[in-house]
Enzyme design. Structure first.
Site, PDB file in Angstrom:
ATOM      1  N   ALA A  83       0.870  -1.175   0.000  1.00 40.29           N
ATOM      2  CA  ALA A  83       0.000   0.000   0.000  1.00 40.29           C
ATOM      3  C   ALA A  83       0.906   1.223   0.000  1.00 40.29           C
ATOM      4  O   ALA A  83       2.072   1.145   0.405  1.00 40.29           O
ATOM      5  CB  ALA A  83      -0.890  -0.023   1.224  1.00 40.29           C
ATOM      6  N   GLY A  86       0.522  -4.924   0.881  1.00 37.04           N
ATOM      7  CA  GLY A  86      -0.671  -4.981   0.031  1.00 37.04           C
ATOM      8  C   GLY A  86      -0.423  -5.694  -1.295  1.00 37.04           C
ATOM      9  O   GLY A  86      -1.364  -6.229  -1.886  1.00 37.04           O
ATOM     10  N   GLU A 111      -0.763  -9.224  -0.509  1.00 44.46           N
ATOM     11  CA  GLU A 111      -2.176  -9.473  -0.199  1.00 44.46           C
ATOM     12  C   GLU A 111      -3.036  -9.562  -1.462  1.00 44.46           C
ATOM     13  O   GLU A 111      -3.934 -10.396  -1.546  1.00 44.46           O
ATOM     14  CB  GLU A 111      -2.679  -8.386   0.763  1.00 44.46           C
ATOM     15  N   GLU A 142       4.687  -5.135   7.191  1.00 45.65           N
ATOM     16  CA  GLU A 142       3.976  -4.030   7.848  1.00 45.65           C
ATOM     17  C   GLU A 142       4.464  -3.774   9.272  1.00 45.65           C
ATOM     18  O   GLU A 142       4.525  -2.626   9.713  1.00 45.65           O
ATOM     19  CB  GLU A 142       2.462  -4.304   7.868  1.00 45.65           C
TER      20      GLU A 142
END
Ligand code: CAA
Length: 260
Positions: free
Chosen positions: A66, A111, A114, A134
């Site tokens: 992200a 992300g 993911e 993260e």
């Protein structure tokens, strides 16, 4: 439809969806997440597309996570909204009735890992790197990593990866069952296309049903999953493709499926 951060290319019945922010290693900002949702719904409605390949632009990264520059000053409500935007995107990829292959060509972190996990399966280049880093940023995975990774590789292995934030190689990801196959970088797209075309040549109703039954079965007991399988299996006998597939076998010819 024109997208700012995505490229869509079609090869026969296969669509290649490329996340295109190479300068930021294809990091997922809100605009990209929203565009990905639009693109996947558009491809879902496109009768000429049977299979989708998701990849990242550039040599270095599939998706490096992200977008940290967008997230860094979020308050609690903005963070919840961003995570929900991420989940809507991951769910769109998971729930689309067509098959989605992640072709991971470099870093798939946070992300990025993911979204790859939200696809049906993952092919990787030899230089691919996976990880959920993260915790090294003082947060934890927020686009489904705490849910999809343990379901795929088991709780203990997922916890180790999430708690250490360590990056693993394509080979380690293969051994853990995150990745299905590894290819030299220059062959990744060609090999992904080969598999996608093979899938696209089969009866799409059966494939859609199989995807739904496999995914739904993971969240229920074996007996409930088996019951669901029987009902869905029976429904396929009401389709053109089932008649065509079985008649073609008996008539010793190649079936011509219509996806209905
Ligand atoms: N967000 C925003 N920008 C990013 C980014 C990210 N996730 N990852 C890389 N970039 C940017 C860098 O800031 C850099 O931009 P500038 O050129 O403007 O400085 C550019 O992409 C190239 O990156 P690097 O110079 O860092 O490249 P490198 O080869 O030295 O390192 C890397 C590559 C190891 C992938 C490194 O970029 C990195 O560690 N990226 C962050 C990975 C990460 O922590 N991802 C998780 C994000 S949090 C998340 O995803 C939360 C969630 O669960 C939803």
């Amino acid at each position: 439809m024109a997208f700012e951060n995505l490229i869509i290319e079609k090869k026969g019945n296969v669509a290649i969806l490329t996340i295109n922010r190479p300068k930021a290693l294809n990091a997922l900002n809100t605009l990209t997440l929203k565009e990905m949702q639009k693109a996947i719904f558009m491809l879902g409605d496109d009768p000429d597309v049977a299979v989708i390949i998701l990849t990242g632009a550039g040599e270095k990264a599939f998706v490096a996570g992200a977008d940290i520059s967008e997230m860094k000053d979020f308050d609690v409500n903005q963070a919840i909204s961003f995570s929900m935007e991420g989940h809507r995107t991951m769910d769109a990829f998971s729930h689309i009735e067509k098959v989605v292959i992640a072709a991971v060509n470099g870093y798939a972190l946070g992300g990025g890992c993911e979204i790859a996990l939200a696809c049906d399966f993952i092919y990787a280049s030899q230089n691919a790197r996976f990880g959920l880093p993260e915790v090294t940023l003082g947060i934890f995975p927020g686009f489904g990593g705490t849910q999809r990774l343990p379901r795929l590789i088991g709780k203990g292995k997922a916890k180790e990866l999430i708690f250490t934030g360590e990056m693993i190689t394509a080979q380690q990801a293969l051994e853990l069952g995150i990745v299905n196959k590894i290819f030299p970088s220059e062959n990744l797209m060609e090999e992904s296309l080969k598999t996608a075309s093979k899938i696209a040549s089969n009866g799409q109703v059966g494939i859609r049903m199989a995807k739904r039954v496999i995914d739904a079965g993971f969240d229920v007991s074996l007996s409930e999953g088996s019951f669901f399988e029987s009902k869905a299996w029976g429904l396929v006998f009401g389709t053109y493709d089932q008649k065509e597939g079985m008649n073609a076998f008996l008539e010793k010819r190649k079936p011509v499926y219509k996806g209905k």
